[in-house]
Motif scaffolding. Structure first.
Motif, PDB file in Angstrom:
ATOM      1  N   CYS A 163       0.850  -1.194   0.000  1.00  0.00           N
ATOM      2  CA  CYS A 163       0.000   0.000   0.000  1.00  0.00           C
ATOM      3  C   CYS A 163       0.886   1.245   0.000  1.00  0.00           C
ATOM      4  O   CYS A 163       1.817   1.344   0.798  1.00  0.00           O
ATOM      5  CB  CYS A 163      -0.898  -0.011   1.242  1.00  0.00           C
ATOM      6  SG  CYS A 163      -1.920   1.465   1.367  1.00  0.00           S
ATOM      7  N   CYS A 177       0.071   5.726   2.584  1.00  0.00           N
ATOM      8  CA  CYS A 177       0.765   6.513   3.612  1.00  0.00           C
ATOM      9  C   CYS A 177       2.205   6.035   3.721  1.00  0.00           C
ATOM     10  O   CYS A 177       2.558   4.976   3.211  1.00  0.00           O
ATOM     11  CB  CYS A 177       0.017   6.463   4.946  1.00  0.00           C
ATOM     12  SG  CYS A 177       0.487   5.158   6.077  1.00  0.00           S
ATOM     13  N   ARG A 216       3.888   4.537   5.711  1.00  0.00           N
ATOM     14  CA  ARG A 216       4.153   3.247   6.327  1.00  0.00           C
ATOM     15  C   ARG A 216       4.428   2.174   5.263  1.00  0.00           C
ATOM     16  O   ARG A 216       5.120   1.199   5.512  1.00  0.00           O
ATOM     17  CB  ARG A 216       2.967   2.838   7.209  1.00  0.00           C
ATOM     18  CG  ARG A 216       3.362   2.226   8.505  1.00  0.00           C
ATOM     19  CD  ARG A 216       2.182   2.050   9.411  1.00  0.00           C
ATOM     20  NE  ARG A 216       1.941   3.191  10.253  1.00  0.00           N
ATOM     21  CZ  ARG A 216       2.656   3.512  11.324  1.00  0.00           C
ATOM     22  NH1 ARG A 216       3.663   2.754  11.679  1.00  0.00           N
ATOM     23  NH2 ARG A 216       2.373   4.577  12.029  1.00  0.00           N
ATOM     24  N   GLU A 217       3.849   2.346   4.062  1.00  0.00           N
ATOM     25  CA  GLU A 217       4.121   1.447   2.923  1.00  0.00           C
ATOM     26  C   GLU A 217       3.979  -0.029   3.324  1.00  0.00           C
ATOM     27  O   GLU A 217       4.870  -0.851   3.068  1.00  0.00           O
ATOM     28  CB  GLU A 217       5.523   1.707   2.360  1.00  0.00           C
ATOM     29  CG  GLU A 217       5.686   3.052   1.678  1.00  0.00           C
ATOM     30  CD  GLU A 217       5.243   3.049   0.222  1.00  0.00           C
ATOM     31  OE1 GLU A 217       5.172   1.959  -0.399  1.00  0.00           O
ATOM     32  OE2 GLU A 217       4.944   4.144  -0.296  1.00  0.00           O
ATOM     33  N   CYS A 218       2.881  -0.381   3.954  1.00  0.00           N
ATOM     34  CA  CYS A 218       2.678  -1.757   4.433  1.00  0.00           C
ATOM     35  C   CYS A 218       2.737  -2.769   3.290  1.00  0.00           C
ATOM     36  O   CYS A 218       2.134  -2.546   2.227  1.00  0.00           O
ATOM     37  CB  CYS A 218       1.311  -1.901   5.095  1.00  0.00           C
ATOM     38  SG  CYS A 218       1.066  -0.889   6.543  1.00  0.00           S
ATOM     39  N   GLY A 269      -3.459  -3.912   6.553  1.00  0.00           N
ATOM     40  CA  GLY A 269      -2.274  -3.133   6.911  1.00  0.00           C
ATOM     41  C   GLY A 269      -2.385  -2.619   8.340  1.00  0.00           C
ATOM     42  O   GLY A 269      -3.345  -2.925   9.056  1.00  0.00           O
ATOM     43  N   PHE A 270      -1.411  -1.800   8.733  1.00  0.00           N
ATOM     44  CA  PHE A 270      -1.326  -1.278  10.102  1.00  0.00           C
ATOM     45  C   PHE A 270      -2.624  -0.581  10.525  1.00  0.00           C
ATOM     46  O   PHE A 270      -3.051  -0.682  11.677  1.00  0.00           O
ATOM     47  CB  PHE A 270      -0.151  -0.289  10.164  1.00  0.00           C
ATOM     48  CG  PHE A 270       0.085   0.323  11.505  1.00  0.00           C
ATOM     49  CD1 PHE A 270       0.934  -0.280  12.428  1.00  0.00           C
ATOM     50  CD2 PHE A 270      -0.516   1.535  11.856  1.00  0.00           C
ATOM     51  CE1 PHE A 270       1.164   0.299  13.679  1.00  0.00           C
ATOM     52  CE2 PHE A 270      -0.288   2.120  13.102  1.00  0.00           C
ATOM     53  CZ  PHE A 270       0.550   1.504  14.010  1.00  0.00           C
ATOM     54  N   CYS A 271      -3.266   0.127   9.588  1.00  0.00           N
ATOM     55  CA  CYS A 271      -4.487   0.879   9.919  1.00  0.00           C
ATOM     56  C   CYS A 271      -5.693  -0.023  10.138  1.00  0.00           C
ATOM     57  O   CYS A 271      -6.699   0.405  10.706  1.00  0.00           O
ATOM     58  CB  CYS A 271      -4.793   1.895   8.812  1.00  0.00           C
ATOM     59  SG  CYS A 271      -4.990   1.154   7.187  1.00  0.00           S
ATOM     60  N   ARG A 311      -7.498  -1.624   5.324  1.00  0.00           N
ATOM     61  CA  ARG A 311      -7.165  -1.910   3.926  1.00  0.00           C
ATOM     62  C   ARG A 311      -6.676  -3.354   3.870  1.00  0.00           C
ATOM     63  O   ARG A 311      -5.691  -3.716   4.523  1.00  0.00           O
ATOM     64  CB  ARG A 311      -6.111  -0.918   3.404  1.00  0.00           C
ATOM     65  CG  ARG A 311      -6.664   0.516   3.446  1.00  0.00           C
ATOM     66  CD  ARG A 311      -5.639   1.578   3.191  1.00  0.00           C
ATOM     67  NE  ARG A 311      -5.258   1.740   1.799  1.00  0.00           N
ATOM     68  CZ  ARG A 311      -5.996   2.340   0.889  1.00  0.00           C
ATOM     69  NH1 ARG A 311      -7.195   2.817   1.184  1.00  0.00           N
ATOM     70  NH2 ARG A 311      -5.557   2.477  -0.352  1.00  0.00           N
TER      71      ARG A 311
HETATM   72  S1  SF4 Z   1      -2.371  -0.103   4.822  1.00  0.00           S
HETATM   73 FE1  SF4 Z   1      -2.912   1.673   6.081  1.00  0.00          FE
HETATM   74  S2  SF4 Z   1      -1.133   1.994   7.438  1.00  0.00           S
HETATM   75 FE2  SF4 Z   1      -0.467   0.639   5.775  1.00  0.00          FE
HETATM   76  S3  SF4 Z   1       0.407   2.009   4.207  1.00  0.00           S
HETATM   77 FE3  SF4 Z   1      -1.755   1.727   3.688  1.00  0.00          FE
HETATM   78  S4  SF4 Z   1      -2.820   3.443   4.686  1.00  0.00           S
HETATM   79 FE4  SF4 Z   1      -0.784   3.270   5.626  1.00  0.00          FE
END
Ligand code: SF4
Length: 336
Positions: free
Chosen positions: A17, A20, A22-24, A32-34, A37
Motif C-alpha cells: 500500500c 501513507c 508506512r508502505e505496508c 495493513g497497520f491501519c 485496507r
Molecule cells: S495499509 Fe494503512 S497503514 Fe499501511 S500504508 Fe496503507 S494506509 Fe498506511
C-alpha cells in the motif's frame, strides 16, 4: 469492499500500500497497520468505503479552522481506523477500533448520500475528521468529486502522515487542512508509532496544491512542551509555509493510554509567546482564552471575536482589516 487506490502487486500475491508512508506489505487475507485496507486475493480493498461511523454538524472553528469560512457549520464525517497509534488519542474508540477489535463498524452511506445531506443542511463544507482521512481516502475522493459540482468545499483534519501522490491527486478537491504537528521525531516514535519527516513533506505538498493550511500542536506536559521543540516547529512553519499560517496550541486531557496530568494554561501561554515571535496568528484552544480571537497583525484591532468554538462577530471586510486595510490570510467569503 471497494477497490483501493495507491497500491502495487508484490510476489506471492502480496500487495504494497502506498497511501501513507508506512508502505505496508500485506499478505493475502491480512490488513495493513491501519486495519482498514485488506489484501483479498492479491488486490487491495478499502473496508471502510461508504461506511461512516460518525456523522455530525460542527462549527468549522471546532476543527480547528479559524481562517476558513469563519462562523459557518461543516458536515463532519469519519470512518473507523487510523495509520497512527497515539497513546493519547482523544478519539481512540473509533480510530483504533479495527486494530483493537479486529473488525469494522459503521453505517452504509454512499458518497451521493453524504453530498445530498450536505446540500440539505446548507453547509458550505464537508470535513473529514475525528479519525484519519488518509485511511478512508477513496470514500473522501469520490464524495469530494461529487461535492465540488455542488459548490461544497472539503476539509481534512489530519495527522499529515500521508504520501505525496494521494495529496497531489487531491489537488482541487481538498480546500483546507488542519494538520497536527505532534512534536519532535522522538515524540512521534515514542508516543505515536510513527516518524515526523513525512509530515513536513505533506505540509509542503498541501501548500503546493493550494490548500489553506492551519496547524494544531496538542501539548502534553513533559513530552512535547520544550521551548526548543516549539521554537523549531514555529520557525519551520514560518519559513516554509509563511508567517500568516495560523497555529493552535491545544490542551491535552488524559485519555486512552496516557495518564499525564492535563496541560496547564500557563504551558499553552508559554508556547504561544514563543510562537508569536515567528507567526502572526497564534491561538490557544481546548480551553476558554483571550487568544481565541483573531487580531490584525498590523494595527491589533480585534477582527473575529470567538467564544470557545463559536465565532460571535467578524469585522473583516472582504478579508481585510477595516482599521488599516491589512489583508488577512485565509478563505473569507461568508458573513458571520
Ligand atoms: S495499509 Fe494503512 S497503514 Fe499501511 S500504508 Fe496503507 S494506509 Fe498506511
Amino acid at each position: 469492499m471497494h477497490k483501493a487506490m495507491f497500491w502495487s502487486s508484490k510476489a506471492d500475491k502480496k500487495v504494497q500500500c502506498h497511501l501513507c508512508p508506512r508502505e505496508c506489505i500485506i499478505d493475502v487475507g491480512k490488513t495493513g497497520f491501519c486495519g482498514v485496507r485488506q489484501n483479498s486475493g492479491g488486490s487491495l480493498y478499502s473496508l471502510v468505503y461508504a461506511k461512516p461511523v460518525s456523522i455530525a454538524i460542527d462549527p468549522i472553528e471546532k476543527k480547528p479552522l479559524f481562517h476558513f469560512l469563519p462562523g459557518t457549520r461543516t458536515l463532519s464525517i469519519a470512518t473507523v481506523g487510523c495509520n497512527l497509534a497515539c497513546k493519547h488519542c482523544q478519539n481512540w474508540e473509533i480510530s483504533q477500533y479495527p486494530r483493537l477489535r479486529g473488525k469494522i463498524a459503521g453505517e452504509d452511506k454512499t458518497p451521493e448520500q453524504i453530498v445530498e445531506m450536505a446540500v440539505k443542511l446548507g453547509v458550505p463544507s464537508i470535513s473529514w475528521t475525528y479519525t484519519e482521512p488518509t485511511v478512508f481516502y477513496e470514500f473522501f475522493y469520490d464524495t469530494a468529486k461529487l461535492a465540488k459540482k455542488r459548490g461544497i468545499k472539503q476539509v481534512w483534519v489530519s495527522n499529515g502522515f500521508t504520501s505525496i501522490e494521494p495529496i497531489k491527486k487531491a489537488k482541487g478537491l481538498i480546500d483546507a487542512v488542519n494538520i497536527d504537528w505532534k512534536g519532535s521525531n522522538k515524540f512521534y516514535r515514542d508516543v505515536c508509532s510513527a516518524w515526523r519527516e513525512p509530515i513536513k513533506k505533506a505540509l509542503l505538498t498541501y501548500k503546493e496544491i493550494g490548500a489553506w493550511i492551519e496547524i494544531t500542536n496538542l501539548i502534553i506536559p513533559t513530552l512535547n512542551d520544550s521551548t526548543k521543540d516549539i521554537e523549531q516547529m514555529c520557525k519551520w512553519v514560518a519559513e516554509n509555509l509563511g508567517k500568516g499560517t495560523p497555529i493552535h496550541f491545544s490542551a491535552y486531557y488524559p485519555c486512552y493510554k496516557m495518564d499525564k496530568p492535563p496541560t496547564p494554561v500557563a504551558t499553552l501561554e508559554k508556547a504561544a509567546a514563543i510562537a508569536e515571535k515567528h507567526l502572526d496568528f497564534v491561538y490557544i484552544g481546548n480551553t476558554f482564552h483571550d487568544k481565541n480571537h483573531t487580531f490584525c497583525p498590523k494595527c491589533h484591532k480585534m477582527l473575529i471575536e470567538r467564544l470557545g468554538n463559536s465565532a460571535q462577530k467578524t469585522e473583516l471586510v472582504d478579508g481585510k482589516c477595516p482599521g488599516c486595510g491589512e489583508k488577512i490570510p485565509g478563505v473569507f467569503r461568508q458573513k458571520v
